[in-house]
Design a protein around this motif. Sequence first.
Motif, PDB file in Angstrom:
ATOM      1  N   GLU A  67       0.861  -1.176   0.000  1.00 54.36           N
ATOM      2  CA  GLU A  67       0.000   0.000   0.000  1.00 54.36           C
ATOM      3  C   GLU A  67       0.901   1.230   0.000  1.00 54.36           C
ATOM      4  OE1 GLU A  67      -2.722  -0.131   3.232  1.00 54.36           O
ATOM      5  OE2 GLU A  67      -3.764  -1.932   2.510  1.00 54.36           O
ATOM      6  N   VAL A  68       0.662   2.128  -0.929  1.00 54.63           N
ATOM      7  CA  VAL A  68       1.513   3.308  -1.103  1.00 54.63           C
ATOM      8  C   VAL A  68       0.641   4.561  -1.053  1.00 54.63           C
ATOM      9  CG1 VAL A  68       3.159   4.481  -2.613  1.00 54.63           C
ATOM     10  CG2 VAL A  68       3.097   1.971  -2.551  1.00 54.63           C
ATOM     11  N   ASN A  69       1.108   5.564  -0.346  1.00 49.93           N
ATOM     12  CA  ASN A  69       0.454   6.876  -0.396  1.00 49.93           C
ATOM     13  C   ASN A  69       1.504   7.940  -0.133  1.00 49.93           C
ATOM     14  OD1 ASN A  69       0.358   6.014   2.528  1.00 49.93           O
ATOM     15  ND2 ASN A  69      -0.433   8.106   2.733  1.00 49.93           N
ATOM     16  N   LYS A  70       1.153   9.182  -0.371  1.00 50.34           N
ATOM     17  CA  LYS A  70       2.087  10.277  -0.113  1.00 50.34           C
ATOM     18  C   LYS A  70       1.337  11.469   0.477  1.00 50.34           C
ATOM     19  CE  LYS A  70       2.109  11.821  -4.955  1.00 50.34           C
ATOM     20  NZ  LYS A  70       1.683  13.204  -4.750  1.00 50.34           N
ATOM     21  N   GLU A  71       2.089  12.269   1.215  1.00 53.80           N
ATOM     22  CA  GLU A  71       1.523  13.454   1.849  1.00 53.80           C
ATOM     23  C   GLU A  71       2.369  14.661   1.485  1.00 53.80           C
ATOM     24  OE1 GLU A  71       1.359  12.799   6.009  1.00 53.80           O
ATOM     25  OE2 GLU A  71      -0.164  11.202   5.900  1.00 53.80           O
ATOM     26  N   GLU A  72       1.716  15.782   1.239  1.00 50.44           N
ATOM     27  CA  GLU A  72       2.433  16.995   0.863  1.00 50.44           C
ATOM     28  C   GLU A  72       3.216  17.543   2.044  1.00 50.44           C
ATOM     29  OE1 GLU A  72      -0.609  20.580   1.101  1.00 50.44           O
ATOM     30  OE2 GLU A  72      -1.405  18.937  -0.120  1.00 50.44           O
ATOM     31  N   LEU A  73       4.282  18.248   1.729  1.00 52.79           N
ATOM     32  CA  LEU A  73       5.100  18.943   2.719  1.00 52.79           C
ATOM     33  C   LEU A  73       4.759  20.439   2.680  1.00 52.79           C
ATOM     34  CD1 LEU A  73       8.486  17.150   2.034  1.00 52.79           C
ATOM     35  CD2 LEU A  73       7.078  16.932   4.079  1.00 52.79           C
ATOM     36  N   PRO A  74       5.092  21.167   3.730  1.00 55.81           N
ATOM     37  CA  PRO A  74       4.746  22.595   3.756  1.00 55.81           C
ATOM     38  C   PRO A  74       5.216  23.366   2.522  1.00 55.81           C
ATOM     39  CG  PRO A  74       5.489  21.887   5.920  1.00 55.81           C
ATOM     40  CD  PRO A  74       5.691  20.714   5.003  1.00 55.81           C
ATOM     41  N   LEU A  75       6.399  23.085   2.037  1.00 56.73           N
ATOM     42  CA  LEU A  75       6.926  23.816   0.884  1.00 56.73           C
ATOM     43  C   LEU A  75       6.688  23.084  -0.433  1.00 56.73           C
ATOM     44  CD1 LEU A  75      10.333  25.094   2.316  1.00 56.73           C
ATOM     45  CD2 LEU A  75       8.162  26.308   2.143  1.00 56.73           C
ATOM     46  N   PHE A  76       6.127  21.871  -0.346  1.00 56.94           N
ATOM     47  CA  PHE A  76       5.919  21.074  -1.555  1.00 56.94           C
ATOM     48  C   PHE A  76       4.481  20.573  -1.584  1.00 56.94           C
ATOM     49  CE2 PHE A  76      10.430  20.629  -0.512  1.00 56.94           C
ATOM     50  CZ  PHE A  76      10.999  21.063  -1.700  1.00 56.94           C
ATOM     51  N   PRO A  77       3.588  21.249  -2.291  1.00 56.44           N
ATOM     52  CA  PRO A  77       2.187  20.808  -2.350  1.00 56.44           C
ATOM     53  C   PRO A  77       2.062  19.467  -3.069  1.00 56.44           C
ATOM     54  CG  PRO A  77       2.608  22.561  -3.932  1.00 56.44           C
ATOM     55  CD  PRO A  77       3.835  22.453  -3.086  1.00 56.44           C
ATOM     56  N   GLN A  78       0.874  18.890  -2.990  1.00 52.68           N
ATOM     57  CA  GLN A  78       0.624  17.580  -3.596  1.00 52.68           C
ATOM     58  C   GLN A  78       1.010  17.611  -5.076  1.00 52.68           C
ATOM     59  OE1 GLN A  78       0.290  14.099  -2.977  1.00 52.68           O
ATOM     60  NE2 GLN A  78      -1.258  14.824  -1.528  1.00 52.68           N
ATOM     61  N   ASP A  79       1.879  16.690  -5.484  1.00 49.21           N
ATOM     62  CA  ASP A  79       2.328  16.644  -6.869  1.00 49.21           C
ATOM     63  C   ASP A  79       1.998  15.286  -7.470  1.00 49.21           C
ATOM     64  OD1 ASP A  79       4.177  14.966  -5.697  1.00 49.21           O
ATOM     65  OD2 ASP A  79       5.819  16.426  -5.746  1.00 49.21           O
ATOM     66  N   ALA A  80       2.386  15.095  -8.723  1.00 55.82           N
ATOM     67  CA  ALA A  80       2.147  13.828  -9.412  1.00 55.82           C
ATOM     68  C   ALA A  80       3.449  13.043  -9.450  1.00 55.82           C
ATOM     69  CB  ALA A  80       1.632  14.082 -10.827  1.00 55.82           C
ATOM     70  N   TRP A  81       3.363  11.780  -9.085  1.00 57.85           N
ATOM     71  CA  TRP A  81       4.549  10.912  -9.002  1.00 57.85           C
ATOM     72  C   TRP A  81       4.258   9.655  -9.809  1.00 57.85           C
ATOM     73  CZ3 TRP A  81       5.404   7.179  -4.420  1.00 57.85           C
ATOM     74  CH2 TRP A  81       6.649   6.545  -4.523  1.00 57.85           C
ATOM     75  N   PHE A  82       5.169   9.326 -10.724  1.00 62.47           N
ATOM     76  CA  PHE A  82       4.995   8.099 -11.506  1.00 62.47           C
ATOM     77  C   PHE A  82       5.930   7.027 -10.959  1.00 62.47           C
ATOM     78  CE2 PHE A  82       5.449   5.056 -14.920  1.00 62.47           C
ATOM     79  CZ  PHE A  82       4.149   4.947 -15.396  1.00 62.47           C
ATOM     80  N   VAL A  83       5.336   5.935 -10.472  1.00 65.82           N
ATOM     81  CA  VAL A  83       6.090   4.840  -9.882  1.00 65.82           C
ATOM     82  C   VAL A  83       6.125   3.675 -10.869  1.00 65.82           C
ATOM     83  CG1 VAL A  83       6.421   3.436  -7.832  1.00 65.82           C
ATOM     84  CG2 VAL A  83       5.067   5.535  -7.695  1.00 65.82           C
ATOM     85  N   ASP A  84       7.308   3.207 -11.196  1.00 62.40           N
ATOM     86  CA  ASP A  84       7.424   2.040 -12.070  1.00 62.40           C
ATOM     87  C   ASP A  84       7.086   0.755 -11.316  1.00 62.40           C
ATOM     88  OD1 ASP A  84       8.034   3.321 -14.386  1.00 62.40           O
ATOM     89  OD2 ASP A  84      10.160   2.800 -14.405  1.00 62.40           O
ATOM     90  N   LYS A  85       7.796   0.538 -10.207  1.00 65.08           N
ATOM     91  CA  LYS A  85       7.599  -0.723  -9.482  1.00 65.08           C
ATOM     92  C   LYS A  85       8.204  -0.605  -8.093  1.00 65.08           C
ATOM     93  CE  LYS A  85      11.856  -2.604 -11.502  1.00 65.08           C
ATOM     94  NZ  LYS A  85      12.469  -3.704 -12.281  1.00 65.08           N
TER      95      LYS A  85
END
Length: 667
Positions: A67-85
Amino acid sequence: MPKYQVSVFTGNLAYASTFNNVFIKLVGNDRESDRIRLMGAGWFLVGLKSTFIISCPASLGDLIMVEVNKEELPLFPQDAWFVDKVEVTSPEEKLYKFPIYHWINDGEVHRFREGTAVKVLEEHNPLAIYARQKELQHRKEEYCWEVYADGMPHCMKADDACALPPEVQFSFTKDIEFKWTALQGLLEMQLSHLNDCEEPWTDFDSLYRVFCCHKTDASDFVQKNWKDDAYFGYQFLNGVNPILIRCCTSLPSNFPVTDDMVSLEGGATLTDEMEKGNIFLCDYKILDGVKTNVINGEVQYLAAPLVLLHKTPDDSLKPVAIQLKQTPSEDNPIFVPADPKYDWLLAKTFVRSAEFNYHELNVHLLRTHLLAEVFTVALLRNVPRVHPLYKLLVPHTRFTLQINVMARQRLISKDGVFTLNTASGGEGMRTILKRSLSTLTYSSLCMPEDITERGVESVPNYYYRDDGLRLWDIIHRFVKGVIHHYYKTDQEVQDDSELQEYIKDIFEHGFLSKTETGIPQSFSTVDEVVKFVTVVIFTSSAQHSAVNTGQLDIGGWMPNFPPSLQLAPPTIKGRANEHTLLQTLPDVNTTVHGLAVLWLLSTQSTDFVALGKYPQELFTEDVCCKLTKDFEKELKDLDEAIDRRNKNLKLPYTYMEPKTMENSVSL
């Protein structure tokens, strides 16, 4: 404490990085790990492998999911991340691979299964079953059917390409490249100064100067031979529409050619040659009565011809009779090679214009692009990532949805380039597509059956057939190996609800529930699945290549492939001349717009993926990995055989070469 080594592979795509915090949970058969933060920003950059150690109180058992998720940081808003594997090595040194190949652009928890393909009835873990159901629920919300026009296959519901789910959109590189070529096509071909010229061509020298801006070796051959009867016939075998020609053992009642009308090489009669299987027919009846376009304020013309061809003693295929309308009458003469030079050439030009419109709408748009979209949406709606069918077919869906959405916006919309610059643009296009779908059959999509049904098994110099049948066999062997690995009995096929929903969706939305098409409504046997999956891959790769790749070669010299004609079909012989032909051809601006589209559709992109190349590691089992390598080896052998054959041809046939063939309908 047991330690798990976790490696996360960020995709090698533009803007694939994330600067958010990334969290992961390992899920095993026995227990789950905590949700662990994998360090901080800067670890997940384009093309980077990031490795971490996760300690657990006890062994998790065999891993089934991450299970994978991500959370934004104060200086880095929610972005798009492409994960291969993600790859995980257990304390027992067992390697688990989790194929992902997915954009994560929110804070939600995303679940990804271990790479071993699993059919629905093989699921036993409650969490895995839940994840499978949630994935399909989400996909049915993301991938919805829409009726584009009455009587046409349904399509993906999307207002524009940006509304598509991220994983089916073009890469940044290809998106910019497509927009650039679409906008700059005329400039690249040095034709922008003719963009608004609504005048007719006054001489062939002017047309030739335009042609020289974009000619290829193949189109140069076309320009030099377009008037030749042998080349005219050759194009029915190896041009961009090699699937219309059929053996003629008796003449249609509306094509009253007699022995006295034609003079065949070798001195035989038409009747005798029909009995020997040496006479062939191309019938454009689907174009009959179609409402034509208005271009530059003038009504355009589109014939619905019948063409009779003869296999000569030297194995050429030459036209011997042409009738430009479907209903015989005194003002619908049958043209023959003995007629005055320009009468015969004008008749052939009307055939070639009919060929352009028939090819683009039926052979190219419907039978590859629209069908591939149906196959794609049905797969993404009904089959989860862990299913063997998904792993087998998803590489052949690459960019198909986006290219079709863009085509509906830019090519066949009300103000699209095709609509504005072809004889069939507008209402005629919808009529032709509707008629084409009503005559489409499953057997015509299965190349061996289609060749037999059309009676063209022994026609000489039919390279589309020769290369295509070998390619069909190679694809079929690959598919058979994979499908038989997962389905040991017919009962397993019948019990696979996801597989059955997939084919049901295709029957209902692609073929509008028409039983006369012969398309399966369900799968009863393993071999039925093998055959259908072969059709899907062949259509999305080989067939699309055969009818798309050579468009600029064939149509670069416009008189050989006119998108529209401005004078009505001739009703009396003996009146045509060079001026008549030039006045019949499309105006200058119509010509250059048509050439720009052919140039765009024939330009290979920089992120091209050839048939048999699988950059995404979706299958992890040894059996399927070996089958994939064998598939690639057989395709390479076919490439080499085609290269050897082509060295002895004046005009090499390259449109069925696996090495130049895209894995999917992506252009």
